[in-house]
Design a protein around this motif. Structure first.
Motif, mmCIF file in Angstrom:
data_model
loop_
_atom_site.group_PDB
_atom_site.id
_atom_site.type_symbol
_atom_site.label_atom_id
_atom_site.label_comp_id
_atom_site.label_asym_id
_atom_site.label_seq_id
_atom_site.Cartn_x
_atom_site.Cartn_y
_atom_site.Cartn_z
ATOM 1 N N ASN A 101 -0.713 25.340 -8.416
ATOM 2 C CA ASN A 101 0.611 25.938 -8.585
ATOM 3 C C ASN A 101 0.974 26.820 -9.884
ATOM 4 N N CYS A 128 -0.430 17.069 -12.731
ATOM 5 C CA CYS A 128 0.757 17.929 -13.280
ATOM 6 C C CYS A 128 1.924 17.252 -13.321
ATOM 7 N N HIS A 132 1.018 25.731 -13.099
ATOM 8 C CA HIS A 132 1.756 25.168 -14.190
ATOM 9 C C HIS A 132 0.774 24.816 -15.071
ATOM 10 N N ARG A 191 4.814 18.397 -13.326
ATOM 11 C CA ARG A 191 6.042 19.107 -12.756
ATOM 12 C C ARG A 191 5.796 19.043 -11.130
ATOM 13 N N CYS A 192 4.655 18.931 -10.473
ATOM 14 C CA CYS A 192 4.511 18.868 -9.101
ATOM 15 C C CYS A 192 3.483 17.629 -8.652
ATOM 16 N N CYS A 194 -2.701 23.289 -12.822
ATOM 17 C CA CYS A 194 -2.759 22.984 -11.249
ATOM 18 C C CYS A 194 -2.715 23.988 -10.621
#
Ligand SMILES: [Zn+2]
Length: 113
Positions: A37, A57, A39, A59-60, A35
């Motif tokens: 970010n 993603c 990740h 995570r985010c 992604c």
């Protein structure tokens, strides 16, 4: 839902212990997505499954693509992340460390300690 298992597979299965992966005979592919970010998400797909162009993603929540150098752009403008926010996010790695410790304990027991 399967997020924990994904972490377990990449963390523990990548090491020399490898017993987590044992018995998995169905042909599978592990497709990495990145992604914006940075990740990395590894999605395990059956070999006959179609690989999606994007993956959210876990995570985010940003869309992730298969090109690490050029992840899909965020759908909306987000405030720039502080270093602290970044560190806080990475603390989910502690889960993986706990799993590793568990595996090491098991190894020690087997050696007759
Ligand atoms: Zn992300």
């Amino acid at each position: 839902m399967a997020g924990g298992n994904a972490i377990r597979g990449t963390r523990v299965g990548a090491g020399p212990i490898g017993e987590v992966e044992r018995g998995e005979s169905a042909p599978r592919r592990r497709i990495p997505f990145w992604c914006a970010n940075g990740h990395e998400t590894r999605v395990v797909l059956a070999s006959e499954a179609e690989v999606p162009e994007f993956w959210d993603c876990p995570r985010c929540g940003l869309p992730a693509g298969q090109d690490e150098a050029a992840p899909p752009p965020a759908p909306r403008i987000e405030p720039y992340k502080t270093h602290l926010a970044y560190v806080r996010e990475r603390r989910t790695d502690a889960d993986g460390d706990a799993l590793l410790q568990e595996a090491l304990d098991r190894l020690r027991v087997r050696r007759g300690g």
